[in-house]
Design a protein around this motif. Structure first.
Motif, PDB file in Angstrom:
ATOM      1  N   LEU A 111     -12.567  35.401 -40.952  1.00 18.21           N
ATOM      2  CA  LEU A 111     -11.193  35.511 -40.597  1.00 18.21           C
ATOM      3  C   LEU A 111     -11.245  36.125 -39.270  1.00 18.21           C
ATOM      4  N   ASP A 112     -10.662  35.163 -38.450  1.00 17.69           N
ATOM      5  CA  ASP A 112     -10.798  35.441 -36.978  1.00 17.69           C
ATOM      6  C   ASP A 112      -9.419  34.891 -36.231  1.00 17.69           C
ATOM      7  N   THR A 113      -8.703  35.596 -35.499  1.00 19.51           N
ATOM      8  CA  THR A 113      -7.196  35.286 -34.821  1.00 19.51           C
ATOM      9  C   THR A 113      -7.481  33.725 -34.458  1.00 19.51           C
ATOM     10  N   ASP A 114      -8.359  33.422 -33.543  1.00 17.33           N
ATOM     11  CA  ASP A 114      -8.385  31.968 -33.214  1.00 17.33           C
ATOM     12  C   ASP A 114      -8.678  31.140 -34.256  1.00 17.33           C
ATOM     13  N   ALA A 115      -9.547  31.245 -35.321  1.00 16.58           N
ATOM     14  CA  ALA A 115      -9.657  30.263 -36.344  1.00 16.58           C
ATOM     15  C   ALA A 115      -8.405  30.260 -37.208  1.00 16.58           C
ATOM     16  N   VAL A 116      -7.643  31.089 -37.601  1.00 22.14           N
ATOM     17  CA  VAL A 116      -6.273  31.134 -38.332  1.00 22.14           C
ATOM     18  C   VAL A 116      -5.254  30.517 -37.612  1.00 22.14           C
TER      19      VAL A 116
ATOM     20  N   ILE B  62      -1.882  42.104 -43.009  1.00 28.72           N
ATOM     21  CA  ILE B  62      -1.064  42.388 -41.865  1.00 28.72           C
ATOM     22  C   ILE B  62      -1.463  41.513 -40.670  1.00 28.72           C
ATOM     23  N   LEU B  63      -2.799  41.498 -40.469  1.00 30.64           N
ATOM     24  CA  LEU B  63      -3.156  40.744 -39.290  1.00 30.64           C
ATOM     25  C   LEU B  63      -3.023  39.302 -39.487  1.00 30.64           C
ATOM     26  N   LEU B  64      -2.937  38.565 -40.651  1.00 30.31           N
ATOM     27  CA  LEU B  64      -2.710  37.353 -41.018  1.00 30.31           C
ATOM     28  C   LEU B  64      -1.362  36.911 -40.899  1.00 30.31           C
ATOM     29  N   GLY B  65      -0.429  37.912 -41.359  1.00 29.05           N
ATOM     30  CA  GLY B  65       1.173  37.526 -41.140  1.00 29.05           C
ATOM     31  C   GLY B  65       1.525  37.812 -39.582  1.00 29.05           C
ATOM     32  N   PHE B  66       0.860  38.886 -38.834  1.00 22.83           N
ATOM     33  CA  PHE B  66       1.292  38.620 -37.344  1.00 22.83           C
ATOM     34  C   PHE B  66       0.520  37.458 -36.686  1.00 22.83           C
ATOM     35  N   ILE B  67      -0.636  37.028 -37.154  1.00 20.91           N
ATOM     36  CA  ILE B  67      -0.941  35.723 -36.504  1.00 20.91           C
ATOM     37  C   ILE B  67      -0.327  34.799 -36.630  1.00 20.91           C
ATOM     38  N   SER B  68       0.511  34.220 -37.644  1.00 21.66           N
ATOM     39  CA  SER B  68       0.995  33.268 -38.356  1.00 21.66           C
ATOM     40  C   SER B  68       2.703  33.353 -37.977  1.00 21.66           C
ATOM     41  N   ASN B  69       3.285  34.665 -37.989  1.00 19.41           N
ATOM     42  CA  ASN B  69       4.688  34.767 -38.021  1.00 19.41           C
ATOM     43  C   ASN B  69       5.568  33.836 -38.805  1.00 19.41           C
ATOM     44  N   ASP B  70       5.005  33.479 -40.172  1.00 17.78           N
ATOM     45  CA  ASP B  70       5.615  32.301 -40.905  1.00 17.78           C
ATOM     46  C   ASP B  70       5.582  32.831 -42.354  1.00 17.78           C
TER      47      ASP B  70
END
Length: 224
Positions: free
Chosen positions: A167-172, A210-218
């Motif tokens: 799990l990594d911001t750039d990868a997501v 929360i991190l995933l939701g913030f990354i995608s905003n979708d």
């Protein structure tokens, strides 16, 4: 209708129960859930075991470095296909139980059966998602893990970078963009990070969500 399952581990007792002295038959294990899965349009599970013909099975070696060691015979995949699974996510803490050999042979066994999968990879240029179309709707599947039982050291740093899906911001961001470009209308993202035997999310799972939701905003992405 989409059905999502958790860990498919094929632990030693299950292997011993399916073994007749020469072959394995795991199909009876799934005879009841098969009836449920048959009503779904899409069934996805977490394949939390290696399927490596070159390495010991879990019934013959149940632990490695004080942690459970998971490796199933290929007949386990045949039973899962019989049960109605359409694809598997493979990013989890047992990915590195057998090093590169275990990873590659597991993916080879899935590919030989034409079973879609994502979460671990043989090639750095490999597609890093699954995409299904059901009833005219395109659904993307992503798979990440946050730890590997400290066995990632069995892989070189270079191979860790592309064979595993942390799990990594750039990868997501990369994977969501690739799926959107491929036409995915909805995305399901698995992140293997929970606490065994707990029915409530751990604090770290909430942070990851929360991190995933913030990354995608979708709001068209479901986090598992």
């Amino acid at each position: 209708t989409i059905m999502l399952t958790g860990d498919l581990m094929c632990q030693p007792m299950q292997q011993l129960a399916a073994y007749n002295g020469s072959t394995y038959d795991f199909k009876p294990t799934f005879q009841y859930v098969k009836k449920i899965f048959d009503t779904a349009d899409l069934v996805i599970g977490n394949l939390e075991t290696l399927v490596s013909k070159s390495l010991p099975l879990s019934k013959d070696m149940s632990s490695l470095q004080t942690k459970p060691y998971l490796n199933a015979p290929e007949e386990f995949l045949d039973a899962l296909k019989y049960a109605g699974f359409d694809g598997f996510i493979t990013a989890n803490n047992h990915d590195c139980d057998g090093g590169e050999t275990g990873l590659v042979e597991t993916l080879d066994a899935l590919d030989a059966r034409k079973i879609p999968h994502t979460g671990t990879f043989k090639d750095e240029n490999e597609q890093r998602y699954m995409l299904f179309e059901r009833n005219g709707i395109k659904i993307g599947i992503l798979s990440y893990a946050t730890y590997f039982n400290k066995k990632e050291k069995f892989l070189s740093v270079e191979k860790q970078a592309y064979m595993l899906n942390r799990l990594d911001t750039d990868a997501v961001q990369r994977d969501i963009k690739a799926l959107r470009d491929a036409g995915a209308e909805y995305i399901i993202a698995y992140n293997h990070s929970g606490t065994e035997y707990s029915q409530v999310p751990a604090a770290r799972q909430e942070r990851y969500a929360i991190l995933l939701g913030f990354i995608s905003n979708d709001n068209r992405i479901l986090y598992i």
